[in-house]
Design an enzyme around this catalytic site. Structure first.
Site, PDB file in Angstrom:
ATOM      1  N   SER A 151       0.937  -1.277  -0.011  1.00 26.37           N
ATOM      2  CA  SER A 151      -0.009  -0.121  -0.072  1.00 26.37           C
ATOM      3  C   SER A 151       0.859   1.300   0.091  1.00 26.37           C
ATOM      4  O   SER A 151       1.750   1.271   0.362  1.00 26.37           O
ATOM      5  CB  SER A 151      -0.870   0.164   1.157  1.00 26.37           C
ATOM      6  OG  SER A 151      -1.894  -1.224   1.017  1.00 26.37           O
TER       7      SER A 151
HETATM    8  N1  SAH Z   1      -1.238  -4.453   3.906  1.00 26.19           N
HETATM    9  C1  SAH Z   1      -0.120  -4.436   2.862  1.00 26.19           C
HETATM   10  C2  SAH Z   1      -1.246  -4.292   1.569  1.00 26.19           C
HETATM   11  C3  SAH Z   1      -1.796  -5.914   1.063  1.00 26.19           C
HETATM   12  S1  SAH Z   1      -2.616  -5.701  -0.316  1.00 26.19           S
HETATM   13  C4  SAH Z   1       0.715  -3.649   2.888  1.00 26.19           C
HETATM   14  O1  SAH Z   1       1.086  -3.122   4.032  1.00 26.19           O
HETATM   15  O2  SAH Z   1       1.305  -3.036   1.910  1.00 26.19           O
HETATM   16  C5  SAH Z   1      -3.896  -6.515   0.026  1.00 26.19           C
HETATM   17  C6  SAH Z   1      -3.902  -8.343   0.393  1.00 26.19           C
HETATM   18  O3  SAH Z   1      -4.876  -8.739   0.916  1.00 26.19           O
HETATM   19  C7  SAH Z   1      -2.855  -8.958  -0.804  1.00 26.19           C
HETATM   20  O4  SAH Z   1      -1.687  -9.414  -0.226  1.00 26.19           O
HETATM   21  C8  SAH Z   1      -4.160  -9.940  -0.898  1.00 26.19           C
HETATM   22  O5  SAH Z   1      -3.615 -11.505  -1.214  1.00 26.19           O
HETATM   23  C9  SAH Z   1      -5.049 -10.154   0.268  1.00 26.19           C
HETATM   24  N2  SAH Z   1      -6.257 -10.529   0.241  1.00 26.19           N
HETATM   25  C10 SAH Z   1      -6.920 -10.325  -0.817  1.00 26.19           C
HETATM   26  N3  SAH Z   1      -8.326 -10.753  -0.511  1.00 26.19           N
HETATM   27  C11 SAH Z   1      -8.103 -11.568   0.699  1.00 26.19           C
HETATM   28  C12 SAH Z   1      -8.923 -12.463   1.605  1.00 26.19           C
HETATM   29  N4  SAH Z   1     -10.218 -12.799   1.193  1.00 26.19           N
HETATM   30  N5  SAH Z   1      -8.453 -12.671   2.857  1.00 26.19           N
HETATM   31  C13 SAH Z   1      -7.231 -12.530   3.183  1.00 26.19           C
HETATM   32  N6  SAH Z   1      -6.340 -11.798   2.458  1.00 26.19           N
HETATM   33  C14 SAH Z   1      -6.802 -11.303   1.370  1.00 26.19           C
END
Ligand code: SAH
Length: 221
Positions: free
Chosen positions: A69
């Site tokens: 993010s």
């Molecule tokens: N928190 C991260 C950003 C993650 S992007 C940061 O600090 O940069 C969003 C994440 O959510 C991805 O890794 C994706 O695989 C996960 N994701 C998407 N759908 C999901 C679900 N249903 N359950 C758990 N994780 C999920």
């Protein structure tokens, strides 16, 4: 190792200060949140080839079609989650590379974090251990289901956008607890839901752009 964490050149303390200044200009105020952003080496959360861009205020690819993010969004969501006082038991959905987890870990008692892509989760687990982050429990699972056994939570933070707010998550909030998440399809917005004795209060916090919250798991094959 120390040099890797401290950074040099485009990952140095001076480069990080420029990011801090930008976040402040954009309205991030909580000094504890800004301090975490200052002290977490974002460059170790991205591929080495992208390290020189780690302190730009932008999302970057982390593999598996996912992104780390944008720092502004991490700071903003953390600030919004902490506004009514720091929560002690937090659920994070969408661990990804663990950057948001690391920022939050120093501000709350403990975090339970869920990621659906197992190889990504395993890599993140090792990285947070290397950083000395200890108050995090990891789960390979579907965030739509939350993690009931560890709840109720006084904070829930979701880093991917579902089309509508999953009721399973609001049900895992304690009274007074708040859920901060993006919601929507082509047009998403950041919202905060606070659980009251009688029902839920919903606030709209502006337009955002996240990867979708997807159902189903991806294993480490
Ligand atoms: N928190 C991260 C950003 C993650 S992007 C940061 O600090 O940069 C969003 C994440 O959510 C991805 O890794 C994706 O695989 C996960 N994701 C998407 N759908 C999901 C679900 N249903 N359950 C758990 N994780 C999920």
């Amino acid at each position: 190792m120390d040099q890797r964490l401290n950074g040099i050149g485009m990952t140095s303390a001076r480069t990080r200060e420029r990011l801090l200044q930008r976040l402040t200009e954009q309205g991030v105020k909580n000094p504890a949140v800004l301090d975490r952003i200052r002290n977490i080496p974002r460059h170790i959360f991205v591929d080495e080839a992208l390290a020189s861009r780690a302190y730009e205020d932008t999302a970057l690819p982390i593999g598996f079609g996912q992104t780390i993010s944008q720092p502004y969004i991490v700071a903003r969501m953390t600030e919004v989650l902490l506004e009514a006082g720091p929560p002690s038991n937090v659920l994070e959905v969408g661990t990804g590379c663990g950057y948001q987890t690391a920022v939050l870990a120093g501000l709350v008692t403990r975090i339970c974090t869920i990621e659906r892509i197992e190889p990504l989760l395993l890599r993140t687990k090792a990285r947070l251990k290397e950083l000395g982050v200890k108050n995090v429990r990891f789960r390979h699972g579907d965030g739509y289901e939350g993690w009931k056994a560890q709840g109720p939570y006084d904070g829930i933070l979701v880093a991917a956008a579902p089309l509508t707010v999953p009721e399973t998550l609001t049900q895992q909030l304690a009274i007074g607890g708040r859920l901060v998440m993006p919601v929507g399809g082509d047009k998403q917005e950041l919202i905060r839901i606070t659980r009251r004795e009688q029902g839920f209060e919903r606030e709209r916090l502006g337009a955002v752009s996240f990867v979708p919250l997807q159902a189903g798991l991806i294993g480490a094959t």
